[in-house]
Design a protein around this motif. Sequence first.
Motif, mmCIF file in Angstrom:
data_model
loop_
_atom_site.group_PDB
_atom_site.id
_atom_site.type_symbol
_atom_site.label_atom_id
_atom_site.label_comp_id
_atom_site.label_asym_id
_atom_site.label_seq_id
_atom_site.Cartn_x
_atom_site.Cartn_y
_atom_site.Cartn_z
ATOM 1 N N SER A 227 -73.088 -52.449 93.266
ATOM 2 C CA SER A 227 -74.330 -52.645 92.326
ATOM 3 C C SER A 227 -74.994 -51.048 92.416
ATOM 4 C CB SER A 227 -75.339 -53.523 93.063
ATOM 5 O OG SER A 227 -74.795 -54.769 93.107
ATOM 6 N N GLU A 228 -74.898 -50.482 93.513
ATOM 7 C CA GLU A 228 -75.436 -48.889 93.577
ATOM 8 C C GLU A 228 -74.716 -48.397 92.632
ATOM 9 O OE1 GLU A 228 -76.479 -45.569 96.593
ATOM 10 O OE2 GLU A 228 -76.091 -47.450 97.232
ATOM 11 N N LEU A 229 -73.334 -48.247 92.416
ATOM 12 C CA LEU A 229 -72.353 -47.476 91.752
ATOM 13 C C LEU A 229 -72.732 -47.681 90.357
ATOM 14 C CD1 LEU A 229 -70.171 -45.585 91.406
ATOM 15 C CD2 LEU A 229 -68.506 -47.256 91.633
ATOM 16 N N TYR A 230 -72.787 -49.004 89.993
ATOM 17 C CA TYR A 230 -73.116 -49.432 88.531
ATOM 18 C C TYR A 230 -74.736 -48.897 88.201
ATOM 19 C CZ TYR A 230 -69.347 -52.719 88.437
ATOM 20 O OH TYR A 230 -67.975 -53.272 88.414
ATOM 21 N N ALA A 231 -75.532 -48.987 88.945
ATOM 22 C CA ALA A 231 -76.974 -48.437 88.823
ATOM 23 C C ALA A 231 -76.783 -47.056 88.439
ATOM 24 C CB ALA A 231 -77.774 -48.723 89.886
ATOM 25 N N THR A 232 -76.070 -46.331 89.385
ATOM 26 C CA THR A 232 -75.989 -44.819 89.139
ATOM 27 C C THR A 232 -75.174 -44.405 88.141
ATOM 28 O OG1 THR A 232 -75.554 -44.595 91.761
ATOM 29 C CG2 THR A 232 -75.130 -42.725 90.380
ATOM 30 N N GLU A 233 -74.154 -45.044 87.686
ATOM 31 C CA GLU A 233 -73.386 -44.801 86.456
ATOM 32 C C GLU A 233 -74.398 -44.972 85.313
ATOM 33 O OE1 GLU A 233 -70.125 -47.171 86.685
ATOM 34 O OE2 GLU A 233 -68.655 -45.966 87.701
ATOM 35 N N SER A 234 -75.127 -46.225 85.216
ATOM 36 C CA SER A 234 -76.095 -46.473 84.197
ATOM 37 C C SER A 234 -76.997 -45.559 83.992
ATOM 38 C CB SER A 234 -76.694 -47.694 84.573
ATOM 39 O OG SER A 234 -77.838 -48.141 83.510
ATOM 40 N N LYS A 235 -77.526 -44.771 85.126
ATOM 41 C CA LYS A 235 -78.509 -43.828 84.975
ATOM 42 C C LYS A 235 -77.843 -42.564 84.668
ATOM 43 C CE LYS A 235 -82.609 -42.121 86.148
ATOM 44 N NZ LYS A 235 -83.593 -42.325 85.599
ATOM 45 N N ARG B 125 -75.275 -42.394 82.426
ATOM 46 C CA ARG B 125 -75.132 -42.592 81.063
ATOM 47 C C ARG B 125 -76.624 -42.354 80.257
ATOM 48 N NH1 ARG B 125 -71.880 -46.555 82.537
ATOM 49 N NH2 ARG B 125 -73.592 -48.326 82.534
ATOM 50 N N GLU B 126 -77.559 -42.751 80.883
ATOM 51 C CA GLU B 126 -79.249 -42.427 80.383
ATOM 52 C C GLU B 126 -79.404 -40.725 80.167
ATOM 53 O OE1 GLU B 126 -81.855 -44.840 82.357
ATOM 54 O OE2 GLU B 126 -81.197 -46.816 81.645
ATOM 55 N N SER C 178 -77.997 -35.159 75.418
ATOM 56 C CA SER C 178 -77.579 -34.927 74.133
ATOM 57 C C SER C 178 -78.544 -34.886 73.038
ATOM 58 C CB SER C 178 -76.375 -36.200 73.823
ATOM 59 O OG SER C 178 -76.126 -36.126 72.538
ATOM 60 N N ASN C 179 -79.495 -35.747 73.289
ATOM 61 C CA ASN C 179 -80.746 -35.757 72.419
ATOM 62 C C ASN C 179 -81.544 -34.337 72.316
ATOM 63 O OD1 ASN C 179 -80.403 -38.471 71.536
ATOM 64 N ND2 ASN C 179 -81.711 -39.175 72.895
ATOM 65 N N LEU C 180 -81.688 -33.842 73.695
ATOM 66 C CA LEU C 180 -82.114 -32.544 73.942
ATOM 67 C C LEU C 180 -81.585 -31.596 73.441
ATOM 68 C CD1 LEU C 180 -83.581 -32.953 77.705
ATOM 69 C CD2 LEU C 180 -84.956 -32.909 75.620
ATOM 70 N N ARG C 181 -80.116 -31.449 73.330
ATOM 71 C CA ARG C 181 -79.419 -30.665 72.740
ATOM 72 C C ARG C 181 -79.518 -30.647 71.349
ATOM 73 N NH1 ARG C 181 -73.927 -31.745 76.366
ATOM 74 N NH2 ARG C 181 -74.399 -30.426 78.037
ATOM 75 N N LYS C 182 -79.629 -31.864 70.800
ATOM 76 C CA LYS C 182 -79.910 -32.104 69.260
ATOM 77 C C LYS C 182 -80.896 -31.398 68.923
ATOM 78 C CE LYS C 182 -76.935 -36.012 68.669
ATOM 79 N NZ LYS C 182 -76.744 -37.569 68.370
ATOM 80 N N LYS C 183 -82.072 -31.814 69.716
ATOM 81 C CA LYS C 183 -83.479 -31.293 69.372
ATOM 82 C C LYS C 183 -83.605 -29.675 69.478
ATOM 83 C CE LYS C 183 -86.027 -35.224 70.534
ATOM 84 N NZ LYS C 183 -87.074 -35.902 71.648
ATOM 85 N N LEU C 184 -82.801 -29.020 70.504
ATOM 86 C CA LEU C 184 -82.762 -27.908 70.688
ATOM 87 C C LEU C 184 -82.055 -27.169 69.565
ATOM 88 C CD1 LEU C 184 -83.336 -25.136 72.326
ATOM 89 C CD2 LEU C 184 -81.227 -25.663 73.550
ATOM 90 N N THR C 185 -80.931 -27.587 69.034
ATOM 91 C CA THR C 185 -80.264 -27.126 68.009
ATOM 92 C C THR C 185 -80.982 -26.910 66.806
ATOM 93 O OG1 THR C 185 -78.047 -27.685 68.898
ATOM 94 C CG2 THR C 185 -78.207 -27.098 66.464
ATOM 95 N N ALA C 186 -81.863 -28.058 66.508
ATOM 96 C CA ALA C 186 -82.843 -28.267 65.177
ATOM 97 C C ALA C 186 -83.942 -27.188 65.598
ATOM 98 C CB ALA C 186 -83.135 -29.709 65.246
#
Length: 213
Positions: free
Chosen positions: A115-123, A125-126, A132-140
């Motif tokens: 469960s801890e591993l799944y929570a860590t993986e989910s975190k 991914r978030e 990724s969003n920050l990189r897009k905003k930075l590029t823009a």
Amino acid sequence: QVTLWLKKIYGNRPVPQYEVNARTIDILYELVECNEARDRDVSLLIEDMKQKATEYEAEANYLEGLLAESLGLSLSSLSSEGTSYLSVLVDSAMTLETKDTSLASFFSAINDMTSELYATESKNREMELELSNLRKKLTAAVMLEKQLEEDLKKAEELLEVEKAKADSRSQNLKFLKNKSEDLKIRIKAAEEQLAATGLDQSLTHESLMSLSE
């Protein structure tokens, strides 16, 4: 109290000479308190470790008796392979921090770690999505900055052109003003010259235009 502590610290060796005054006594008294507090902490730690060692020994004796009673096995009678399996079992239990080596404890610990591993993986991914969003905003933002720099450069160039035109118009206006003033002076001088020669005012252009009307 300070004297007794110094004698305890140095034992059979002579205590070094020091100036006895309120400040040195206060400093030494603070050292006495710190040293005694540390000794108490160390004593408590030693007692705790002794208690744990006793508990571990009792648990080991219990497990050894359980093996001997239920399976007729002892640590001395185990093969090298059996000893290796037992070591792996113990290491796994310590790694998983289980209260014992029962299957229920192992399954519970494994489920918790999963469960801890799944929570860590989910975190993770978030965080990757956010990155990724920050990189897009930075590029823009970088592209917008470049566009603004280009627009600013064009505006500065246009401003220079308009400034040059304004300077040219200003010079032309100054020239026309000077020319107008010069013509006025020349007209006045000519009128004065004509008046001096006795010109009949009825023959001036202005009088003739009035008479024509």
